[in-house]
Design a protein around this motif. Structure first.
Motif, short mmCIF file in Angstrom:
data_model
loop_
_atom_site.label_atom_id
_atom_site.label_comp_id
_atom_site.label_asym_id
_atom_site.label_seq_id
_atom_site.Cartn_x
_atom_site.Cartn_y
_atom_site.Cartn_z
N TRP A 1 -32.74 -20.43 41.28
CA TRP A 1 -32.98 -21.61 40.45
C TRP A 1 -33.38 -21.24 39.03
N THR A 2 -34.14 -20.19 38.89
CA THR A 2 -34.56 -19.76 37.54
C THR A 2 -33.36 -19.40 36.70
N ALA A 3 -32.41 -18.65 37.26
CA ALA A 3 -31.19 -18.30 36.52
C ALA A 3 -30.36 -19.54 36.23
N ALA A 4 -30.27 -20.45 37.19
CA ALA A 4 -29.43 -21.63 37.02
C ALA A 4 -29.87 -22.47 35.84
N MET A 5 -31.18 -22.52 35.58
CA MET A 5 -31.68 -23.41 34.55
C MET A 5 -31.24 -23.02 33.14
N THR A 6 -30.78 -21.79 32.96
CA THR A 6 -30.30 -21.36 31.65
C THR A 6 -28.85 -20.90 31.69
N ALA A 7 -28.14 -21.20 32.78
CA ALA A 7 -26.79 -20.65 32.97
C ALA A 7 -25.69 -21.50 32.34
N CYS A 8 -25.90 -22.80 32.20
CA CYS A 8 -24.83 -23.66 31.69
C CYS A 8 -24.56 -23.39 30.21
N PRO A 9 -23.32 -23.53 29.78
CA PRO A 9 -23.00 -23.30 28.37
C PRO A 9 -23.56 -24.38 27.46
N GLU A 10 -23.45 -24.17 26.17
CA GLU A 10 -23.94 -25.13 25.18
C GLU A 10 -23.29 -26.49 25.40
N ASP A 11 -24.07 -27.55 25.28
CA ASP A 11 -23.65 -28.94 25.46
C ASP A 11 -23.50 -29.34 26.92
N TRP A 12 -23.87 -28.45 27.84
CA TRP A 12 -23.79 -28.75 29.28
C TRP A 12 -25.13 -28.38 29.91
N HIS A 13 -25.42 -28.96 31.08
CA HIS A 13 -26.69 -28.66 31.73
C HIS A 13 -26.56 -28.83 33.24
N VAL A 14 -27.55 -28.28 33.97
CA VAL A 14 -27.62 -28.47 35.42
C VAL A 14 -28.02 -29.92 35.68
N PRO A 15 -27.27 -30.64 36.50
CA PRO A 15 -27.56 -32.06 36.71
C PRO A 15 -28.86 -32.30 37.46
N SER A 16 -29.52 -33.37 37.11
CA SER A 16 -30.72 -33.81 37.83
C SER A 16 -30.31 -34.57 39.09
N ASP A 17 -31.30 -34.86 39.94
CA ASP A 17 -31.03 -35.71 41.10
C ASP A 17 -30.47 -37.06 40.69
N ALA A 18 -30.98 -37.61 39.59
CA ALA A 18 -30.50 -38.92 39.13
C ALA A 18 -29.02 -38.84 38.75
N GLU A 19 -28.61 -37.72 38.14
CA GLU A 19 -27.21 -37.58 37.76
C GLU A 19 -26.31 -37.35 38.98
N TRP A 20 -26.78 -36.59 39.96
CA TRP A 20 -26.04 -36.46 41.22
C TRP A 20 -25.90 -37.83 41.89
N THR A 21 -26.96 -38.62 41.87
CA THR A 21 -26.92 -39.94 42.50
C THR A 21 -25.95 -40.87 41.78
N THR A 22 -25.91 -40.79 40.45
CA THR A 22 -24.94 -41.58 39.69
C THR A 22 -23.52 -41.24 40.12
N LEU A 23 -23.25 -39.96 40.29
CA LEU A 23 -21.93 -39.51 40.77
C LEU A 23 -21.64 -40.07 42.16
N SER A 24 -22.60 -39.93 43.07
CA SER A 24 -22.42 -40.39 44.44
C SER A 24 -22.19 -41.90 44.49
N ASP A 25 -22.97 -42.65 43.75
CA ASP A 25 -22.83 -44.10 43.75
C ASP A 25 -21.45 -44.51 43.24
N TYR A 26 -20.96 -43.84 42.21
CA TYR A 26 -19.64 -44.17 41.67
C TYR A 26 -18.55 -43.93 42.70
N LEU A 27 -18.76 -42.94 43.58
CA LEU A 27 -17.76 -42.59 44.59
C LEU A 27 -17.96 -43.33 45.91
N GLY A 28 -18.85 -44.32 45.93
CA GLY A 28 -18.99 -45.15 47.12
C GLY A 28 -20.20 -44.86 47.98
N GLY A 29 -21.09 -43.97 47.53
CA GLY A 29 -22.29 -43.68 48.30
C GLY A 29 -22.21 -42.34 49.02
#
Length: 643
Positions: free
Chosen positions: A523-551
């Motif tokens: 997890w420590t490595a993951a938090m700085t691994a994404c390139p510029e302008d991108w980031h590791v998604p939060s639970d809220a962002e994963w949930t937004t994805l899931s909800d859009y796809l029907g739950g």
């Protein structure tokens, strides 16, 4: 020698077994006797899952000392169902039994428990859950009438192939007052509200273009094109019973059954008058309210009623033909009879075995191309002269849209899908053509990608827009260093490549696991691994994805790469219609790499509590997306989302 007198304070010693019996009596008296026992029952696996049914083989292992008088399974959309919920009743006694769960709702999660009842009460087995499939969507084919070039939609319903629109063959047209008032052996053709004899003018009317032609019975007998015919009363019954009507209702007259007519009616009120009761068109028959021409010369009931001839005469009179009727205020089917001089619509039925084809998986998706397989499984009694895949941005594409040409004959083929736009949703169907027409396989959606380049190492990533979010469409592969799977420092960043046990970044990048599944990060490595302008998604962002796809219950299937190239068989419910292309990269924990091909794990940026962080998971044997938490030193994949 006399007995010795008992003096004061003396104690008579009784045999030890007297005390033993006394203790046993007390214990027996203080112990509950005859405790009632319920049966012991085990819930089996849920199999044969469809949109509305499933089955389960369970077992009564012990009867609890009393005869088992009823057994079965119970189910509900709420957890821990009981016999007060929906249930089956599957005989009595010990042993295995099979239960059929029916009247289920499509795309719904249910909870199931086996139960068994004896005189002492009802016992339940362990709880199991399952999700029903999506409701099947009718798959339409097409057919070209060689007499006038008109193309008709067709639909396979059970073992029959029906036209999915009213017949519009019009060799002549008559005024509404022409024709006899009752029985007429001469064929007459009418177009609703057209009162002339000009075929071209009649064909220009909206009623002709929507509802087709009205035929008297004599015209109807010979109106269908070669390879098709006017259905008999028995063939209408076969359709109705396939849609759920009981035999005794099918043999009756007047309104019969329950909702079979609704399954045949076009939905909505574009053509039907309100309320168009019960219309679902689940069959694909797409019944339209073309009205009729009564034998006295008037047109009646367009928008309210549909009438179709059968080829069967009413046994009591040669002047009357048996018909079918739907109306806007009922979901049932009317089996009636009308004078042969009346003008009714015609639905033709195929007199050949259906041409059948299936659509395979959409694979190798890029920004502008993809591939898709098809399989022609039956030729419809005529040689296959063309086959391929067709696609477009609108649903149910046809060969008039973009298409590939991939040979002739039966069997499996692969088509190249080209000329696509990046980051766009497309629909594809396999097709096959014989001399009688064109049939289509089921529709498969897919989404093309866009790309960006990671400036740190030049790696080019595919990404896709899902709802309001931009997601990487492959696992992150940024690898500044690499470690073998050894115990690590608590808060230091660690990078792993599945099954690589060295420390050379160059060597790790040459492995197929790196090239396919990317890197595993603590997890420590993951938090700085994404390139510029991108980031590791939060639970809220994963949930937004899931909800859009029907739950959660169905999102995983829409996210998984289809097929078994990378996922282990059976890769259930995988469609990748979102374009996310989830891959099963497994995970790393201390000295082990585990679960590649079987599961995918991705970090969330959300903290649960000290040293524990959230991750998201998809498995090969289901279609759900789930969320759990674990310690920070696990090595999971990363999918970045745009800032």
């Amino acid at each position: 020698m006399g007995q010795r007198a008992k003096g004061k304070g003396s104690v008579e010693k009784k045999p030890y077994y007297i005390y033993f019996l006394f203790v046993m009596v007390i214990l027996y008296a203080c112990t509950p006797q005859g405790i009632p026992n319920k049966p012991t029952v085990k819930t089996g696996k849920i199999i044969n899952i469809t949109a509305t049914t499933a089955s389960c083989t369970s077992k009564v292992k012990a009867d609890g000392g009393q005869a088992v008088t009823v057994r079965g399974v119970c189910w509900s959309i709420a957890k821990m169902p009981q016999v007060s919920n929906s249930k089956t009743t599957d005989s009595i006694g010990l042993g295995e039994f099979t239960s059929i769960l029916s009247d289920l709702l499509p795309s719904t999660t249910y909870y199931v428990r086996a139960y068994a009842t004896n005189a002492n009460g009802t016992a339940y087995g362990e709880q199991r859950s399952f999700t029903t499939q999506k409701e099947p969507v009718p798959e339409f084919g097409s057919f070209t009438d060689s007499r006038d070039g008109k193309v008709y939609k067709t639909v396979t319903i059970g073992e029959q192939v029906w036209m999915a629109e009213n017949l519009a063959y019009l060799p002549k047209v008559y005024r509404k007052d022409e024709g006899s008032g009752s029985y007429e052996e001469y064929p007459y053709y009418y177009v609703y509200d057209y009162d002339g004899r000009d075929v071209a003018a009649a064909k220009a009317t909206s009623n002709y273009q929507t509802y087709g032609v009205l035929y008297n019975w004599a015209a109807g007998l010979s109106a269908c094109p070669p390879g098709w015919h006017l259905p008999s009363d028995g063939e209408w019954k076969q359709l109705e019973m396939y849609l759920g009507m009981k035999q005794e209702d099918a043999d009756d007259f007047v309104y019969r059954g329950t909702d079979e007519g609704g399954k045949m009616k076009e939905k909505g009120i574009n053509h039907w008058n309100t309320p168009n009761t019960g219309a679902t068109n689940k069959s694909g028959f797409t019944g339209l309210p073309g009205g009729y021409r009564i034998n006295d010369g008037d047109f009646r009931s367009i928008g309210y009623y549909s009438f179709w001839w059968s080829s069967t005469e009413m046994h009591i009179s040669s002047y009357i033909g048996i018909t079918r009727e739907l109306n806007s205020r009922d979901s049932r089917v009317y089996r009636g009879a009308m004078i042969k001089g009346d003008g009714l619509s015609i639905r033709c039925i195929g007199d050949h075995s259906p041409l059948t084809i299936t659509t395979g998986q959409v694979l190798n998706i890029t920004t502008t191309t993809a591939t898709c397989t098809g399989n022609v499984t039956a030729d419809g009694d005529a040689a296959i002269i063309a086959r391929g895949v067709c696609w477009g941005t609108s649903q149910l594409p046809t060969i008039s849209d973009s298409k590939s040409s991939n040979g002739v004959g039966l069997g499996v083929f692969s088509g190249n899908i080209t000329g696509l736009s990046p980051n766009t949703t497309y629909y594809v169907r396999a097709y096959a053509t014989n001399s009688k027409g064109t049939a289509y396989g089921e529709q498969k959606p897919f989404r093309t990608y866009n790309t960006f380049t990671d400036s740190r190492d030049g790696h080019v990533y595919k990404f896709v827009t899902i709802g309001s979010q931009d997601w990487m469409a492959e696992n992150l592969a940024y690898l500044p260093s690499v470690s073998p799977p050894t115990r690590e420092e608590k808060n230091a960043p660690y990078y792993y490549v599945y099954d690589y046990n060295g420390t050379s970044v160059t060597a790790a990048k040459t492995t197929s696991n790196y090239q396919t599944y990317g890197v595993l990060y603590n997890w420590t490595a993951a938090m700085t691994a994404c390139p510029e302008d991108w980031h590791v998604p939060s639970d809220a962002e994963w949930t937004t994805l899931s909800d859009y796809l029907g739950g959660l219950a169905e999102a995983g299937g829409k996210m998984k790469e289809a097929g078994t190239t990378h996922w282990h068989y059976p890769n259930m419910l995988a469609t990748n219609e979102s374009g996310f292309t989830a891959l099963p990269g497994g995970y790393c924990y201390y000295r082990e790499f585990l679960h590649i091909f079987f599961q995918g794990y991705w970090w969330s940026s959300t903290e649960v509590y000290t040293d524990y962080r959230r991750y998201w998971n998809i498995i090969h044997c289901g279609g759900s997306l789930s969320s759990r938490h674990n310690t920070k030193n696990f090595g999971y994949s990363v999918r970045c989302v745009r800032d």
